[in-house]
Scaffold this motif. Sequence first.
Motif, short mmCIF file in Angstrom:
data_model
loop_
_atom_site.label_atom_id
_atom_site.label_comp_id
_atom_site.label_asym_id
_atom_site.label_seq_id
_atom_site.Cartn_x
_atom_site.Cartn_y
_atom_site.Cartn_z
N PRO A 93 0.93 -1.63 0.23
CA PRO A 93 0.14 0.01 0.26
C PRO A 93 0.90 1.07 0.30
CG PRO A 93 -0.61 -1.44 1.67
CD PRO A 93 0.79 -1.95 1.34
N THR A 97 -2.31 6.27 -1.27
CA THR A 97 -3.55 5.77 -1.73
C THR A 97 -4.53 6.18 -0.38
OG1 THR A 97 -2.37 3.69 -2.87
CG2 THR A 97 -4.25 3.83 -1.30
N ASP A 118 -14.79 -1.97 -3.01
CA ASP A 118 -13.38 -1.36 -3.34
C ASP A 118 -12.75 -2.45 -4.22
OD1 ASP A 118 -10.53 -0.96 -3.32
OD2 ASP A 118 -10.25 -1.86 -1.20
N THR A 121 -8.70 -4.95 -4.09
CA THR A 121 -8.29 -4.42 -2.86
C THR A 121 -6.70 -5.05 -2.83
OG1 THR A 121 -9.18 -4.49 -0.75
CG2 THR A 121 -9.16 -6.58 -1.57
N GLY A 122 -6.29 -5.99 -3.36
CA GLY A 122 -4.63 -6.09 -2.74
C GLY A 122 -4.99 -6.54 -1.53
N ALA A 125 -5.84 -2.61 1.66
CA ALA A 125 -5.62 -1.40 2.46
C ALA A 125 -6.84 -0.63 2.63
CB ALA A 125 -4.74 -0.65 1.57
N ILE A 126 -7.85 -0.24 1.78
CA ILE A 126 -8.35 0.96 1.30
C ILE A 126 -9.42 0.90 1.61
CG2 ILE A 126 -10.49 2.36 -0.48
CD1 ILE A 126 -8.26 1.88 -2.48
N ARG A 144 -9.12 -10.45 -8.22
CA ARG A 144 -9.36 -11.54 -9.01
C ARG A 144 -8.05 -12.01 -8.93
NH1 ARG A 144 -8.49 -9.51 -15.72
NH2 ARG A 144 -6.45 -9.39 -14.48
N ALA A 148 -4.02 -12.64 -3.24
CA ALA A 148 -4.21 -11.31 -2.96
C ALA A 148 -5.09 -11.41 -2.04
CB ALA A 148 -4.59 -10.07 -3.63
N THR A 168 -13.59 -12.24 -7.83
CA THR A 168 -14.15 -11.51 -9.18
C THR A 168 -13.88 -10.84 -10.09
OG1 THR A 168 -16.58 -11.22 -10.15
CG2 THR A 168 -15.42 -9.66 -8.85
N ASP A 169 -14.18 -10.80 -10.90
CA ASP A 169 -13.40 -9.85 -12.46
C ASP A 169 -13.91 -8.02 -11.87
OD1 ASP A 169 -11.93 -7.83 -13.93
OD2 ASP A 169 -13.69 -8.74 -15.58
N LEU A 170 -13.32 -7.53 -11.49
CA LEU A 170 -14.04 -5.89 -11.34
C LEU A 170 -15.56 -5.84 -10.20
CD1 LEU A 170 -14.20 -4.01 -14.71
CD2 LEU A 170 -12.23 -4.38 -13.16
N PRO A 185 -6.91 0.88 -9.59
CA PRO A 185 -6.38 0.10 -10.27
C PRO A 185 -5.21 -0.36 -10.72
CG PRO A 185 -7.75 1.38 -11.26
CD PRO A 185 -7.85 2.10 -9.89
N GLU A 206 -0.29 -8.96 -12.55
CA GLU A 206 -1.60 -8.16 -12.37
C GLU A 206 -1.40 -6.85 -11.52
OE1 GLU A 206 -0.19 -11.16 -10.80
OE2 GLU A 206 -2.04 -11.72 -9.19
N GLN A 213 -8.16 -1.79 -16.50
CA GLN A 213 -8.88 -1.76 -16.46
C GLN A 213 -10.03 0.00 -15.34
OE1 GLN A 213 -6.05 -2.89 -15.53
NE2 GLN A 213 -5.81 -5.12 -15.10
C1 SAM Z 1 -2.83 -1.72 -7.82
S1 SAM Z 1 -3.11 -3.05 -6.98
C2 SAM Z 1 -3.98 -2.24 -5.02
C3 SAM Z 1 -4.29 -2.62 -4.95
C4 SAM Z 1 -4.48 -2.12 -2.88
N1 SAM Z 1 -6.22 -1.43 -3.54
C5 SAM Z 1 -3.88 -0.79 -2.54
O1 SAM Z 1 -4.33 0.19 -3.52
O2 SAM Z 1 -2.97 -1.14 -2.41
C6 SAM Z 1 -4.68 -3.25 -8.24
C7 SAM Z 1 -5.18 -5.43 -7.79
O3 SAM Z 1 -6.21 -4.75 -8.83
C8 SAM Z 1 -6.33 -6.65 -8.81
N2 SAM Z 1 -7.05 -6.65 -10.10
C9 SAM Z 1 -6.57 -6.63 -11.30
N3 SAM Z 1 -6.81 -6.32 -12.47
C10 SAM Z 1 -8.44 -6.92 -11.49
C11 SAM Z 1 -9.99 -7.03 -12.36
N4 SAM Z 1 -10.28 -7.48 -13.76
N5 SAM Z 1 -10.21 -7.32 -11.76
C12 SAM Z 1 -10.27 -7.36 -10.03
N6 SAM Z 1 -9.21 -6.69 -9.59
C13 SAM Z 1 -8.17 -6.62 -9.96
C14 SAM Z 1 -4.46 -6.84 -8.80
O4 SAM Z 1 -4.83 -8.42 -8.27
C15 SAM Z 1 -4.17 -6.02 -7.80
O5 SAM Z 1 -4.20 -6.56 -6.11
#
Ligand code: SAM
Length: 269
Positions: A93, A97, A118, A121-122, A125-126, A144, A148, A168-170, A185, A206, A213
């Motif tokens: 993080p 952010t 969120d 979410t990785g 954090a948020i 996704r 994470a 899930t995706d987004l 993203p 990723e 995204q």
């Molecule tokens: C830049 S990181 C941000 C992580 C956290 N939110 C932070 O701010 O520290 C982007 C996150 O988006 C996830 N991600 C990427 N493509 C995605 C998708 N299509 N759907 C859901 N999550 C996705 C990645 O796995 C990663 O955890």
Amino acid sequence: MTLAEVLTGAVDYLTARGVDTPRVDAELLLARALGLQRIELYTQHDRPLTDPERARARELVRRRGAREPLAYVLGDWDFRRLTLKTDARALVPRPETEIVVERCLELLEGTAAPRIVDVGTGSGAIALALKDERPDARVTATDRSAGALALARENAEASGLDVELVETDLLDGLSGPFELVVSNPPYVGVDELGALEPELGHEPQEALVDRGQTQRLIETARFGWLVLEVHEARGPEVARQLEAAGYGDVKVSQDLAGRDRIVEGRWTR
Ligand SMILES: C[S@@+](CC[C@H](N)C(=O)[O-])C[C@H]1O[C@@H](n2cnc3c(N)ncnc32)[C@H](O)[C@@H]1O
């Protein structure tokens, strides 16, 4: 060898390997290896280290010298009021952010029990910071990456914060409505990867690489506020995308370094 000698050696080692804050990093790593506060490195500077202490310190400093992010080597990192577990399953993080969270809190002022999601979410954090600072909120977090999400779950359990985690995706499969959708993203261009600090090579690709995204989220997150962290060169461009998609109250905000970092808009249709 005394603690002061080991510290000096660690600073020299990290400097030679191109770490840009070698003294601070060496102090934090040594303090962690020895179970001390940073200040105690100086109050105990002339005490000799035992062999196991030196071995622990050497291993942490070696990893940092290989340009592993400091947060991964330490294993935790502060984010707003929380200390989150950090490892290679998710992005570390970042301070900018924390400003995204700040902006969300401002937009939610006056909204009771807001529903928040969120996206990506990785480490959590948020989502976790929002739940921590707005305990009345109902917070969902998606990613996704199963790794994470596992880390986010560990962080939620350790901090005692109730956040729903969905792989899930987004926003796929979430029905809403939500008062706020927030996302940091991936936004690094594939062409930029070569020029990045070696530390980023240790973080999940990723989580970094922009695969459209942001644009897809703008097209699908049609609820309340949408707050996006963006590449510092793309604030105005993302603001135009939000307007073109039909969002109102579009605004670009800056991080503490004055870089365009946060774009928000409100879906009012
Ligand atoms: C830049 S990181 C941000 C992580 C956290 N939110 C932070 O701010 O520290 C982007 C996150 O988006 C996830 N991600 C990427 N493509 C995605 C998708 N299509 N759907 C859901 N999550 C996705 C990645 O796995 C990663 O955890």
